[in-house]
Design a protein around this motif. Structure first.
Motif, PDB file in Angstrom:
ATOM      1  N   ILE A  87      38.851  11.074  35.206  1.00 35.96           N
ATOM      2  CA  ILE A  87      40.093  11.091  34.425  1.00 35.96           C
ATOM      3  C   ILE A  87      39.983  12.110  33.295  1.00 35.96           C
ATOM      4  CG2 ILE A  87      41.550   9.758  32.841  1.00 35.96           C
ATOM      5  CD1 ILE A  87      40.933   7.287  34.655  1.00 35.96           C
ATOM      6  N   LYS A  88      38.885  12.054  32.561  1.00 36.93           N
ATOM      7  CA  LYS A  88      38.702  12.965  31.422  1.00 36.93           C
ATOM      8  C   LYS A  88      38.739  14.429  31.852  1.00 36.93           C
ATOM      9  CE  LYS A  88      35.890  10.114  28.340  1.00 36.93           C
ATOM     10  NZ  LYS A  88      34.580  10.018  27.686  1.00 36.93           N
ATOM     11  N   THR A  89      38.014  14.764  32.907  1.00 38.00           N
ATOM     12  CA  THR A  89      37.957  16.172  33.316  1.00 38.00           C
ATOM     13  C   THR A  89      39.241  16.635  33.985  1.00 38.00           C
ATOM     14  OG1 THR A  89      36.857  15.607  35.399  1.00 38.00           O
ATOM     15  CG2 THR A  89      35.440  16.208  33.550  1.00 38.00           C
TER      16      THR A  89
ATOM     17  N   TYR B 121      42.394  15.528  33.531  1.00 36.80           N
ATOM     18  CA  TYR B 121      43.497  15.648  32.575  1.00 36.80           C
ATOM     19  C   TYR B 121      43.082  16.413  31.311  1.00 36.80           C
ATOM     20  CZ  TYR B 121      45.894  12.169  35.451  1.00 36.80           C
ATOM     21  OH  TYR B 121      46.486  11.495  36.493  1.00 36.80           O
ATOM     22  N   THR B 122      41.835  16.855  31.261  1.00 41.57           N
ATOM     23  CA  THR B 122      41.246  17.541  30.102  1.00 41.57           C
ATOM     24  C   THR B 122      41.555  16.826  28.781  1.00 41.57           C
ATOM     25  OG1 THR B 122      43.055  19.153  29.957  1.00 41.57           O
ATOM     26  CG2 THR B 122      41.101  19.812  31.208  1.00 41.57           C
ATOM     27  N   ILE B 123      41.137  15.572  28.741  1.00 36.38           N
ATOM     28  CA  ILE B 123      41.307  14.733  27.554  1.00 36.38           C
ATOM     29  C   ILE B 123      40.002  14.002  27.283  1.00 36.38           C
ATOM     30  CG2 ILE B 123      43.797  14.387  27.754  1.00 36.38           C
ATOM     31  CD1 ILE B 123      43.210  11.724  29.173  1.00 36.38           C
ATOM     32  N   GLU B 124      39.798  13.593  26.069  1.00 35.49           N
ATOM     33  CA  GLU B 124      38.625  12.799  25.710  1.00 35.49           C
ATOM     34  C   GLU B 124      38.969  11.318  25.588  1.00 35.49           C
ATOM     35  OE1 GLU B 124      35.272  13.306  25.402  1.00 35.49           O
ATOM     36  OE2 GLU B 124      35.760  15.191  26.381  1.00 35.49           O
ATOM     37  N   GLU B 125      40.156  11.031  25.067  1.00 35.09           N
ATOM     38  CA  GLU B 125      40.564   9.641  24.868  1.00 35.09           C
ATOM     39  C   GLU B 125      41.775   9.335  25.733  1.00 35.09           C
ATOM     40  OE1 GLU B 125      41.292   9.012  20.745  1.00 35.09           O
ATOM     41  OE2 GLU B 125      39.223   9.450  20.174  1.00 35.09           O
ATOM     42  N   PHE B 126      41.765   8.163  26.306  1.00 36.21           N
ATOM     43  CA  PHE B 126      42.889   7.730  27.123  1.00 36.21           C
ATOM     44  C   PHE B 126      42.909   6.205  27.167  1.00 36.21           C
ATOM     45  CE2 PHE B 126      39.270   8.181  29.918  1.00 36.21           C
ATOM     46  CZ  PHE B 126      39.313   7.038  30.704  1.00 36.21           C
ATOM     47  N   ALA B 127      44.011   5.679  27.626  1.00 32.49           N
ATOM     48  CA  ALA B 127      44.134   4.237  27.830  1.00 32.49           C
ATOM     49  C   ALA B 127      44.680   4.012  29.230  1.00 32.49           C
ATOM     50  CB  ALA B 127      45.068   3.628  26.786  1.00 32.49           C
ATOM     51  N   LEU B 128      44.260   2.937  29.844  1.00 33.88           N
ATOM     52  CA  LEU B 128      44.721   2.579  31.183  1.00 33.88           C
ATOM     53  C   LEU B 128      45.544   1.302  31.118  1.00 33.88           C
ATOM     54  CD1 LEU B 128      41.419   3.100  33.209  1.00 33.88           C
ATOM     55  CD2 LEU B 128      43.343   4.675  33.015  1.00 33.88           C
TER      56      LEU B 128
END
Length: 178
Positions: A35-37, A39-46
Motif C-alpha cells: 500500500i505504501k509503495t 500509493y507513495t504514502i507513509e501514513e494511511f488508514a484502512l
C-alpha cells in the motif's frame, strides 16, 4: 518529548493496528508495504468493506472483514485494497490487488508464494498486464493475459482470482457498497 513519542505511538497503533487476527504478521507487513509503495504514502488508514450476506453470496470472491478495504490518506479516499489467496500447484499464495478510486487496478502483487516452481507470476513484467483493468474488462488467460510457461497453474489461478475480484467489485458498486 515523552508525550510526543506517546502520541506518535498511539497514532501508529490506530493507523496500523492489526487488520485481523487471521492474518499473519508477515503477510500484514507485506500488505502494508505494498500500500505504501503503490500509493507513495507513509501514513494511511484502512476501513473494511462489509457487504451483507446476500450480496456476499452472489460475489465470486468471498468478502469479509479481512480482505477488502477502503484506503484513506489524510481523510481522503485514495483507493481500495483486496487481500486474497489463490491456489498454486500444491499450496496457496497470497496476493494483493490495489485499486484507484475509480476501481481500475493500480497494481497487483504476489505477497507470499509458497512453491518452488511458478514464481514467475510474481514478476512485475507479467503482473503489469492487469494495471488499468476495471470491472467492465474481460480477462481471459492466454488471450487478454499472457500465459507463462512453467507457471501455468499459478498464472491461471491469479488471472481467475483477479477476474473474480473485478466482477465482485462490479456487484458491490451496483449494490452501493462502494
Amino acid at each position: 518529548m515523552y508525550l510526543k513519542f506517546l502520541a506518535m505511538l498511539c497514532m501508529a497503533f490506530l493507523l496500523f493496528g492489526t487488520i485481523s487476527d487471521k492474518i499473519s504478521p508477515r503477510l500484514e507487513q507485506k500488505f502494508y508495504a505494498a500500500i505504501k509503495t503503490s500509493y507513495t504514502i507513509e501514513e494511511f488508514a484502512l476501513e473494511a468493506v462489509l457487504p451483507d450476506s446476500e450480496t456476499n453470496s452472489i460475489t465470486p470472491s468471498s468478502l469479509g472483514e479481512d480482505n477488502l478495504f477502503k484506503v484513506f490518506h489524510k481523510d481522503s479516499l485514495i483507493g481500495f485494497a483486496y487481500l486474497g489467496q489463490a491456489p498454486s500447484m500444491k499450496n496457496v499464495f497470497d496476493y494483493v490487488v490495489l485499486f484507484n478510486s475509480d476501481f481500475s487496478i493500480k497494481k497487483s502483487k504476489v505477497l507470499i508464494y509458497r512453491e518452488d516452481y511458478g514464481r514467475q507470476i510474481g514478476s512485475q513484467r507479467w503482473l503489469k498486464q492487469f494495471v488499468g483493468l476495471a470491472p467492465q474488462h474481460e480477462i481471459i488467460y492466454g488471450e487478454t493475459i499472457d500465459a507463462i510457461s512453467g507457471a501455468t497453474i499459478s498464472a491461471k489461478s491469479m488471472t481467475k482470482a483477479i477476474s473474480e475480484i473485478l466482477f465482485s467489485v462490479e456487484i458491490l458498486q451496483e449494490r452501493k457498497f462502494l
